[in-house]
Design a protein around this motif. Structure first.
Motif, short mmCIF file in Angstrom:
data_model
loop_
_atom_site.label_atom_id
_atom_site.label_comp_id
_atom_site.label_asym_id
_atom_site.label_seq_id
_atom_site.Cartn_x
_atom_site.Cartn_y
_atom_site.Cartn_z
N ILE A 46 59.67 24.83 -54.10
CA ILE A 46 59.51 25.93 -53.15
C ILE A 46 60.89 26.45 -52.72
O ILE A 46 61.79 25.66 -52.45
N THR A 47 61.00 27.77 -52.65
CA THR A 47 62.17 28.40 -52.05
C THR A 47 61.68 29.39 -51.00
O THR A 47 60.82 30.23 -51.29
N LEU A 48 62.19 29.25 -49.78
CA LEU A 48 61.85 30.14 -48.68
C LEU A 48 63.05 30.99 -48.32
O LEU A 48 64.18 30.49 -48.25
N SER A 49 62.82 32.27 -48.08
CA SER A 49 63.85 33.16 -47.57
C SER A 49 63.52 33.42 -46.10
O SER A 49 62.49 34.03 -45.79
N VAL A 50 64.39 32.91 -45.23
CA VAL A 50 64.16 33.00 -43.79
C VAL A 50 64.98 34.18 -43.25
O VAL A 50 66.20 34.17 -43.33
#
Length: 160
Positions: A46-50
């Motif tokens: 998973i990669t999240l862009s916050v």
């Protein structure tokens, strides 16, 4: 918040870099005659862009497994059975080198070795952040289709 995710054979995060092996897996083929539960091993990278406006805040990533009827998948947890659910709290800071308005990325890995699935069919790994579903990853458990050779080795064709 933006979320990218992939089913894979194995996922690991080091120094906020996501390493995956066998990325893009979407099914397990089981031999005919094998009975449930079907034990699989699967991972989620998973990669999240916050976004800038959501840094320096507590967030919660949740992963649930549901079947094709959108019902929670129940798995053994010690002496009991419960729906498969995982959650992770995270807080992404705002370092001084970050420009105003710039998003931050965070990488995460969920590994599920020896996951017993109760029947053949489609399953969905549902990923949510702060209660909002952001992604569904489809995984299928199916009977392996292939050639059946009657009579064991004697039934194998011979080469000239």
């Amino acid at each position: 918040m933006e979320l990218s995710a992939v089913l894979c054979n194995y996922a690991e995060v080091q120094n906020n870099l996501l390493y995956i092996t066998g990325g893009g897996v979407d099914r397990a083929n089981v031999p005919p005659g094998l009975t449930a539960p079907y034990v699989i091993g699967v991972s989620i990278g998973i990669t999240l862009s916050v976004p800038w406006t959501q840094t320096n805040q507590q967030h919660k990533l949740e992963m649930d497994l549901v079947d094709e009827d959108d019902q929670p998948v129940v798995v053994p947890t010690g002496e009991a059975e419960e729906p498969l659910h995982a959650e992770l709290q995270f807080n992404v800071g705002r370092p001084p080198i970050l420009e105003a308005g710039e998003a931050q990325n965070i990488s995460l890995a969920i590994n599920l070795p020896g996951l017993p699935l109760p029947r053949l069919g489609r399953y969905f790994f549902v990923l949510s952040v702060d209660g909002t579903e952001l992604r569904r990853l489809t995984y299928k458990v199916a009977t392996q289709q292939g050639l059946t050779i009657p009579g064991g080795p004697a039934g194998l064709p011979r080469l000239p």
